[in-house]
Design an enzyme around this catalytic site. Structure first.
Site, mmCIF file in Angstrom:
data_model
loop_
_atom_site.group_PDB
_atom_site.id
_atom_site.type_symbol
_atom_site.label_atom_id
_atom_site.label_comp_id
_atom_site.label_asym_id
_atom_site.label_seq_id
_atom_site.Cartn_x
_atom_site.Cartn_y
_atom_site.Cartn_z
ATOM 1 N N HIS A 11 0.523 -1.425 0.003
ATOM 2 C CA HIS A 11 -0.092 -0.151 -0.360
ATOM 3 C C HIS A 11 1.035 1.259 0.374
ATOM 4 O O HIS A 11 1.924 1.067 0.522
ATOM 5 C CB HIS A 11 -0.635 0.167 1.340
ATOM 6 C CG HIS A 11 -0.436 0.106 1.732
ATOM 7 N ND1 HIS A 11 0.174 1.139 2.970
ATOM 8 C CD2 HIS A 11 0.156 -1.062 3.495
ATOM 9 C CE1 HIS A 11 1.000 1.048 3.909
ATOM 10 N NE2 HIS A 11 0.896 -0.016 4.646
ATOM 11 N N ARG A 60 -6.026 0.498 4.187
ATOM 12 C CA ARG A 60 -4.768 1.370 3.199
ATOM 13 C C ARG A 60 -4.202 0.600 1.904
ATOM 14 O O ARG A 60 -3.897 0.897 0.712
ATOM 15 C CB ARG A 60 -3.383 1.571 3.628
ATOM 16 C CG ARG A 60 -3.073 0.341 5.269
ATOM 17 C CD ARG A 60 -2.224 0.381 5.857
ATOM 18 N NE ARG A 60 -1.860 -0.274 6.825
ATOM 19 C CZ ARG A 60 -1.901 -0.669 7.266
ATOM 20 N NH1 ARG A 60 -3.708 -0.417 8.443
ATOM 21 N NH2 ARG A 60 -1.386 -1.785 8.297
ATOM 22 N N GLU A 84 -1.826 -7.348 7.213
ATOM 23 C CA GLU A 84 -0.903 -7.330 8.074
ATOM 24 C C GLU A 84 0.027 -8.454 8.985
ATOM 25 O O GLU A 84 -1.114 -8.021 9.407
ATOM 26 C CB GLU A 84 -0.124 -5.645 8.053
ATOM 27 C CG GLU A 84 1.018 -5.287 9.013
ATOM 28 C CD GLU A 84 2.312 -6.053 7.912
ATOM 29 O OE1 GLU A 84 2.345 -7.448 8.033
ATOM 30 O OE2 GLU A 84 3.267 -5.211 7.415
#
Length: 206
Positions: A11, A60, A84
């Site tokens: 991102h 994001r 993540e």
């Protein structure tokens, strides 16, 4: 085997990136710079003949994926397994704050893929949950005579881990795969006569 190419895009910049704060599963937003980075990467990636775009559900990554999709005309699907690393108690804190509270913890985390922040995931955990995304695509395309290419839009730590997992690197070697810049990407590819994944590029960007 017809899945030949996987591109993994990180991102664009967020306020947490700019401020040196750990994000993990926190749903932070792209900055103006992050949106510009995504816009710069989009035409380069839209020129690749992807068959599918799959993104992490965090904003994001999703917003970065949509910048590519807007030019490629492909739909975007969401898969939470591309999130993540969950950083547990570290989320929202700076590296300096973590080091002050627990000297040496950051070095341990970066050097040992089985080490996890308090309440969080290790790199090994992240790879275990994300690799099935590619395995399922393999099964889906197994009898397809057309070579396929997919774009996965995700996060720096997850991408580094997935690259290690796809390349089947021993865990002791995982720390050699370094960080990735915002809106940069990695490419792994393979051929019928050499079916193991190989790294074609890393930290590629506009």
């Amino acid at each position: 085997m017809t899945l030949r190419r996987v591109t993994l895009l990180r991102h664009g910049q967020t306020g947490y990136n700019a401020g040196g704060r750990m994000q993990g599963h926190l749903d932070t937003q792209l900055t103006d710079e992050g949106r510009a980075q995504a816009a710069a990467a989009a035409p380069l990636l839209a020129g690749v003949a992807f068959d599918r775009i799959i993104t992490s559900d965090l904003s994001r990554a999703y917003d970065t994926a949509m910048a590519v999709a807007a030019l490629s005309g492909l739909p975007v699907s969401v898969d939470k397994r591309l999130r993540e690393t969950h950083l547990g108690d570290w989320q929202g804190r700076t590296v300096a704050e973590i080091e002050t509270a627990d000297p040496g913890a950051i070095a341990s985390w970066r050097s040992d893929p089985r080490w996890a922040p308090p309440g969080g995931e290790s790199r090994v955990d992240v790879v275990a949950r994300s690799l099935p995304v590619v395995a399922e695509l393999d099964l889906e395309y197994a009898d397809d005579p057309v070579e396929r290419s997919v774009l996965l839009v995700a996060h720096g730590g997850m991408i580094a881990g997935m690259v290690c997992g796809l390349l089947d690197l021993p865990e002791s070697a995982w720390p050699v795969i370094g960080g990735m810049g915002n809106a940069k990407w990695a490419v792994v590819a393979r051929r019928d006569d050499h079916p193991r994944w190989r790294l074609s590029g890393y930290n590629i960007g506009a």
